[in-house]
Design a protein around this motif. Structure first.
Motif, PDB file in Angstrom:
ATOM      1  N   GLN A  94     -16.301 -23.716 -10.399  1.00  0.00           N
ATOM      2  CA  GLN A  94     -16.299 -22.785 -11.498  1.00  0.00           C
ATOM      3  C   GLN A  94     -17.189 -23.341 -12.636  1.00  0.00           C
ATOM      4  N   VAL A  95     -18.087 -22.553 -13.029  1.00  0.00           N
ATOM      5  CA  VAL A  95     -19.218 -22.916 -14.113  1.00  0.00           C
ATOM      6  C   VAL A  95     -18.285 -23.342 -15.446  1.00  0.00           C
ATOM      7  N   ALA A  96     -17.319 -22.805 -15.650  1.00  0.00           N
ATOM      8  CA  ALA A  96     -16.467 -22.835 -16.980  1.00  0.00           C
ATOM      9  C   ALA A  96     -15.795 -24.527 -16.964  1.00  0.00           C
ATOM     10  N   GLU A  97     -15.601 -25.086 -15.676  1.00  0.00           N
ATOM     11  CA  GLU A  97     -14.841 -26.366 -15.555  1.00  0.00           C
ATOM     12  C   GLU A  97     -15.938 -27.490 -15.862  1.00  0.00           C
ATOM     13  N   ARG A 141     -19.162 -26.799 -17.612  1.00  0.00           N
ATOM     14  CA  ARG A 141     -20.353 -26.616 -18.527  1.00  0.00           C
ATOM     15  C   ARG A 141     -20.577 -27.680 -19.555  1.00  0.00           C
ATOM     16  N   TRP A 188     -25.354 -18.060 -19.573  1.00  0.00           N
ATOM     17  CA  TRP A 188     -24.646 -18.623 -18.730  1.00  0.00           C
ATOM     18  C   TRP A 188     -24.295 -17.734 -17.453  1.00  0.00           C
ATOM     19  N   VAL A 232     -25.996 -23.159 -13.018  1.00  0.00           N
ATOM     20  CA  VAL A 232     -24.913 -22.600 -14.349  1.00  0.00           C
ATOM     21  C   VAL A 232     -25.729 -21.795 -15.107  1.00  0.00           C
ATOM     22  N   HIS A 235     -10.021 -11.472 -13.641  1.00  0.00           N
ATOM     23  CA  HIS A 235     -10.211 -12.959 -13.592  1.00  0.00           C
ATOM     24  C   HIS A 235      -9.992 -13.814 -12.468  1.00  0.00           C
ATOM     25  N   ARG A 243     -21.348 -16.357  -7.558  1.00  0.00           N
ATOM     26  CA  ARG A 243     -21.882 -16.902  -9.242  1.00  0.00           C
ATOM     27  C   ARG A 243     -22.941 -16.049  -9.310  1.00  0.00           C
ATOM     28  N   GLN A 251     -21.749 -16.218 -14.633  1.00  0.00           N
ATOM     29  CA  GLN A 251     -20.294 -15.931 -14.602  1.00  0.00           C
ATOM     30  C   GLN A 251     -19.815 -16.422 -13.013  1.00  0.00           C
ATOM     31  N   ASP A 252     -18.637 -16.556 -12.880  1.00  0.00           N
ATOM     32  CA  ASP A 252     -18.184 -16.623 -11.342  1.00  0.00           C
ATOM     33  C   ASP A 252     -16.650 -16.020 -11.135  1.00  0.00           C
ATOM     34  N   GLU A 288     -23.012 -14.688 -22.594  1.00  0.00           N
ATOM     35  CA  GLU A 288     -22.993 -16.044 -23.291  1.00  0.00           C
ATOM     36  C   GLU A 288     -24.242 -16.777 -23.262  1.00  0.00           C
TER      37      GLU A 288
END
Length: 618
Positions: A219-222, A224, A122, A114, A131, A92, A124-125, A156
């Protein structure tokens, strides 16, 4: 190598670590400088094939040339964490940090990290090119292909509360003002991580789930959104944490039973997992929320709650409410039926139904339930006749009254407290007698009878609302029949109640205009026919209102009667000149077509007839 302690092999080319550098990242950087195909070439002994941050950190400390002796205190704390709190092999990263210095920060490996506090963005990972998640254990070839793209990842910005949450995770509470924590209490990194994981896991509830399942924060997106809500909970004071409790308690739960199970499971787990003094304020808020929202008794068996919580809980079982407030079952049942007290019914698991009572409602009406009296006693307190009392009863003047019912009471009952409070208020507002005084009882018989409808009711409302002042010669409490009134004040009040002889009701105005009553009400309600309100809030129409209506509007049926044209012909003639009814653009049409008189006068064929429409005075 089995049984040998883990040691670091000193390579030909050496470099010192950064103060916050990830131990595995340091190994990878060291392997790259020496062109080794794997960072494991630098290790020997037990643990070469596994990722153990604590063991690596201790090994690097023993090697004097690594620079880990000068590392930040936070690095040692992170490395000492159990693997459940770390992303051991997943990367991350902050793109801006990598642009400044190309090494891996240890803080990024915290599973719940995060955001970058330094750049307020934010983390990223994923590689922005392929991707895919980047791993320390990947081959050097794959690593080199992805490394060049990481600094180009999307930037972001993160909201202030998320930055505050990340700062809390990394540094604790001493360096920032968080209302929910005692800054004098030390809170270890592990406990901070466990608290954040606990809060985020409960935000995963959906449907009819009453407790969260096992979570992985890969994953951070999961997660946030959960991070943002947890940040609001911990960093926005009591209000923020209250919003969080409402979310996990109510969101997505279709049944009240599920909501209650969630709340019970949450407070049990919260109290069990976070008993330290540092979490005292959080537990107090959870307890307060539970005492308000738990629809069940909180008894001595519930040891997690404080003694005060058991005293201030908002819901009691039916039997406990009767016992605590010394009520018979029929009294409380009646209050529930009359909707004076909120109650919740639920199954017990058998054939019976349990009932919970909302205490604030019960305590509000308790004085009235305790002292219910008959209509005869109520008349004596007020000092009124039976006919006068019936007027008050039929017009809703009593807030607390109980109708006769089999199995409860055989006669009407009224609240003694309510009636005594009413008379006390009237007595306190009484003025000394005037020179021209009249007794209220004789006034009702000789001066007001027949002049207005329900005279005592009107006089009662006038006295209670302060429109007319009662008088008495001394400080002794009096009843209504014993009060005096000032003669001039009374007649002035009475004159306001009596209808103006020139005024018309809407029904009478409809007759004068030659239209039906429903259409007349439409005209009044939409403002086409003006009116005034009398002292009883009744709408009254005066002659000037009728004259003004006739001067401003034309009714189609009246114009048709006066002219030689039918209604359909008049509509066609007016539409040719683009003249339409006043409600042309309104979805709810008037019962009859109504035109603005000024518009119709523009029609050459109808001009003459509009001029001579009947102007008969009402």
């Amino acid at each position: 190598m089995t049984g040998m302690p883990l040691t670091l092999i000193c390579p030909p080319i050496r470099t010192s670590s950064y103060p916050d550098e990830n131990p595995i990242g340091y190994l990878m950087r060291l392997a790259d400088k020496n062109t080794y195909p794997s960072y494991r070439w630098l290790l020997e002994g037990d643990g070469v094939e596994t990722v153990d941050y604590a063991k690596l950190y201790q090994t690097f400390l023993e090697a004097g040339w690594t620079g880990f002796q000068n590392a930040d205190l936070g690095l040692a704390q992170v490395c000492a964490l159990p693997n459940i709190h770390l992303n051991a092999t997943r990367l991350r990263y902050c793109p801006l940090c990598l642009q400044e210095a190309n090494y891996w920060r240890i803080g990024w490996q915290l599973k719940l990290s995060v955001a970058c506090v330094r750049h307020r963005i934010w983390l990223q990972d994923l590689c922005p090119q392929c991707h895919k998640p980047y791993s320390f254990v990947g081959t050097r070839k794959q690593a080199c292909q992805c490394l060049k793209y990481l600094t180009e990842a999307e930037i972001e910005p993160a909201v202030d509360s998320v930055i505050a949450l990340q700062f809390f995770l990394e540094n604790g509470v001493r360096q920032q003002n968080l209302e929910l924590f005692d800054t004098k209490q030390l809170l270890a990194l592990r406990r901070r991580s466990e608290l954040m994981g606990f809060l985020m896991s409960w935000l995963t509830l959906g449907g009819d789930a009453d407790k969260p399942g096992r979570q992985n924060f890969q994953q951070v997106a999961e997660f946030r959104l959960r991070a943002e809500r947890s940040a609001d909970a911990l960093c926005a004071g009591q209000d923020g944490f209250w919003r969080y409790l409402q979310t996990i308690h109510l969101a997505g739960a279709s049944l009240l039973d599920i909501q209650q199970k969630r709340l019970v499971n949450f407070y049990r787990q919260c109290f069990k997992e976070f008993p330290e003094p540092a979490f005292q304020r959080l537990r107090e808020i959870v307890e307060h929320y539970a005492t308000i929202n738990l629809i069940r008794d909180i008894t001595e068996k519930h040891t997690l709650f404080s003694p005060n919580a058991k005293k201030v809980q908002h819901w009691y079982s039916f039997s406990k409410a009767c016992h605590e407030y010394d009520l018979v079952h029929s009294e409380l049942n009646r209050a529930i039926v009359d909707k004076q007290v909120r109650a919740h019914y639920g199954p017990t698991g058998g054939k019976y139904t349990k009932c919970a009572i909302y205490r604030p409602d019960l305590e509000k009406i308790l004085p009235h339930l305790k002292e219910m009296i008959t209509a005869r006693d109520a008349m004596d307190i007020l000092g009124v006749t039976k006919a006068q009392f019936v007027q008050l009863q039929n017009n809703g003047c009593f807030k607390f009254e109980v109708a006769p019912r089999e199995g409860y009471c055989s006669t009407w009952k009224y609240s003694k407290r309510e009636l005594e409070t009413l008379m006390d208020t009237v007595n306190k507002s009484a003025a000394p007698p005037s020179e021209d005084g009249i007794l209220l009882a004789s006034t009702l018989q000789n001066r007001i009878q027949g002049t207005i409808e329900m005279p005592f009711l009107q006089l009662f409302k006038g006295i209670v609302s302060g429109q007319i002042i009662v008088r008495k010669p001394d400080g002794r409490p009096r009843t209504f029949r014993e009060f005096w009134l000032d003669k001039s004040e009374f007649y002035q009040w009475l004159k306001q109640l009596q209808p103006n002889c020139e005024a018309m009701t809407i029904t009478e105005a409809a007759t004068v205009l030659g239209i039906n009553e429903e259409f007349a009400y439409q005209l009044v309600n939409r403002g086409h026919l003006l009116h005034k309100l009398d002292s009883r809030n009744a709408k009254m129409i005066f002659p000037d209102h009728v004259r003004r209506f006739r001067q401003e509007f034309v009714i189609l049926s009246k114009l048709s009667d006066k002219s030689k044209y039918s209604s359909s012909q008049i509509i066609e003639l007016l539409e040719r000149d683009e003249i339409y009814p006043v409600d042309h653009n309104e979805p709810d049409k008037l019962r009859q077509r109504l035109y603005a008189r000024a518009d119709v006068l523009l029609s050459n064929k109808l001009y003459h007839y509009v001029q001579y429409l009947t102007e008969t005075k009402p």
